[in-house]
Design a protein around this motif. Structure first.
Motif, PDB file in Angstrom:
ATOM      1  N   SER A   1      -2.233  -4.617   1.899  1.00 31.87           N
ATOM      2  CA  SER A   1      -2.007  -3.966   3.192  1.00 31.87           C
ATOM      3  C   SER A   1      -0.880  -4.642   3.956  1.00 31.87           C
ATOM      4  CB  SER A   1      -3.281  -4.031   4.034  1.00 31.87           C
ATOM      5  OG  SER A   1      -3.536  -5.372   4.449  1.00 31.87           O
TER       6      SER A   1
ATOM      7  N   TYR B   1      -7.036   4.243   2.067  1.00 32.70           N
ATOM      8  CA  TYR B   1      -6.590   4.353   0.674  1.00 32.70           C
ATOM      9  C   TYR B   1      -7.787   4.642  -0.214  1.00 32.70           C
ATOM     10  CZ  TYR B   1      -4.821   3.190  -3.955  1.00 32.70           C
ATOM     11  OH  TYR B   1      -4.484   3.249  -5.281  1.00 32.70           O
TER      12      TYR B   1
ATOM     13  N   ASP C   1      -8.164  -3.805  -4.035  1.00 28.83           N
ATOM     14  CA  ASP C   1      -7.638  -4.323  -2.777  1.00 28.83           C
ATOM     15  C   ASP C   1      -7.445  -5.832  -2.895  1.00 28.83           C
ATOM     16  OD1 ASP C   1      -7.240  -5.191  -0.109  1.00 28.83           O
ATOM     17  OD2 ASP C   1      -8.283  -3.415   0.639  1.00 28.83           O
TER      18      ASP C   1
ATOM     19  N   MET D   1      -6.845  -3.017   2.873  1.00 29.42           N
ATOM     20  CA  MET D   1      -6.222  -1.710   3.057  1.00 29.42           C
ATOM     21  C   MET D   1      -7.166  -0.763   3.786  1.00 29.42           C
ATOM     22  SD  MET D   1      -4.202  -1.059  -0.571  1.00 29.42           S
ATOM     23  CE  MET D   1      -5.667  -1.147  -1.619  1.00 29.42           C
TER      24      MET D   1
ATOM     25  N   GLN E   1       0.807  -1.213   0.000  1.00 29.89           N
ATOM     26  CA  GLN E   1       0.000   0.000   0.000  1.00 29.89           C
ATOM     27  C   GLN E   1       0.846   1.271   0.000  1.00 29.89           C
ATOM     28  OE1 GLN E   1      -3.060   0.087   3.005  1.00 29.89           O
ATOM     29  NE2 GLN E   1      -3.444   2.276   2.755  1.00 29.89           N
TER      30      GLN E   1
END
Length: 268
Positions: free
Chosen positions: A128, A139, A145, A136, A109
């Motif tokens: 993440s 963001y 993700d 995450m 991330q």
């Protein structure tokens, strides 16, 4: 369909001893400890490969950039890409200018803002690196993700096209190795280091980043050895950790009473 290339190394370990701890990951900055058996790692690899193949059309001829630190999730990502028969572009050295021709980027991330400018038309997936695989937070960019996407992917992977051992497998700096070449290089390195199936190897993040995934991931897998990966290493904790984890060898760090790979009888 039997796995080919590096994916076959994990399959061999899983079939031989599915429940034994295969990869244990520590982060001394967060106190994190995560342990994966061969079966659990294989499940993560299958889910990653299914996500890449089904959602992003990754397969033979594709190139996937991996902008991740040494981490248990990075192991799953690398093996997932190779399961698809695709090439990994290793961007661990913070080189965002080399993403020409890349189809998908998987990145930590904290590296996404820089990569959003250089990824071009490549699909972005952010990780993440949460110890429990959570998604995450904080963001709002264009990257999807990884943690959320991979949850719904299948637990068993079958490639649409059988990977070609001669196809590109790893692009790192000026180095290019085929999928079959990765397996050969891993076996050769394991032999030079004297690794065996009963070894449990402690590797620090700095050494692993410098040496690359053939050294920190594939060479141990080639002989069925297990790994203890350490990020943000607190050297004062290493003797106790080595004893607790029954470490038999180290790579890149020195622990009294434990053999240091590549240092016996001179340089590696």
């Amino acid at each position: 369909m039997l796995p080919a290339g590096p994916a076959a190394l994990l399959a061999n370990v899983r079939d031989r001893d599915p429940a034994r701890p295969l990869l244990t990951h520590y982060d001394d900055a967060t106190g994190e400890r995560v342990e994966l058996s061969a079966t659990t790692l294989d499940n993560w690899v299958a889910k990653t490969a299914n996500l890449l193949q089904d959602e992003f059309d990754v397969g033979p001829g594709s190139t996937v950039a991996v902008a991740l630190p040494v981490h248990w999730q990075t192991a799953a990502v690398l093996l997932g890409v190779w399961s698809c028969g695709a090439a990994v572009l290793d961007t661990a050295a913070e080189d965002e200018d080399r993403l020409v021709g890349v189809d998908v980027v998987l990145a930590a991330q904290d590296r996404l803002p820089a990569l959003e400018e250089s990824a071009g038309d490549a699909e972005l997936l952010g990780l993440s690196l949460h110890p429990l695989g959570a998604g995450m937070t904080g963001y709002a960019g264009p990257a999807r993700d990884f943690a959320l996407e991979v949850r719904t992917a299948g637990d068993r992977f079958v490639p649409y096209a059988l990977p070609d051992p001669a196809a590109p497998g790893l692009l790192a700096g000026g180095l290019e190795l085929g999928l079959g070449g990765l397996v050969e290089a891993a076996a050769e390195l394991a032999g030079r280091l004297g690794l065996g199936p009963d070894d449990r190897v402690l590797v620090d993040e700095r050494t692993a980043t410098e040496a690359g995934p053939v050294a920190w991931l594939l060479a141990p897998l080639a002989v069925g050895a297990s790994l203890v990966l350490c990020r943000n290493v607190d050297v004062e904790r290493l003797p106790g950790r080595a004893a607790t984890e029954r470490v038999t060898a180290t790579l890149g760090v020195r622990v009294d009473g434990v053999r240091e790979l590549g240092r016996t009888g001179g340089e590696e």
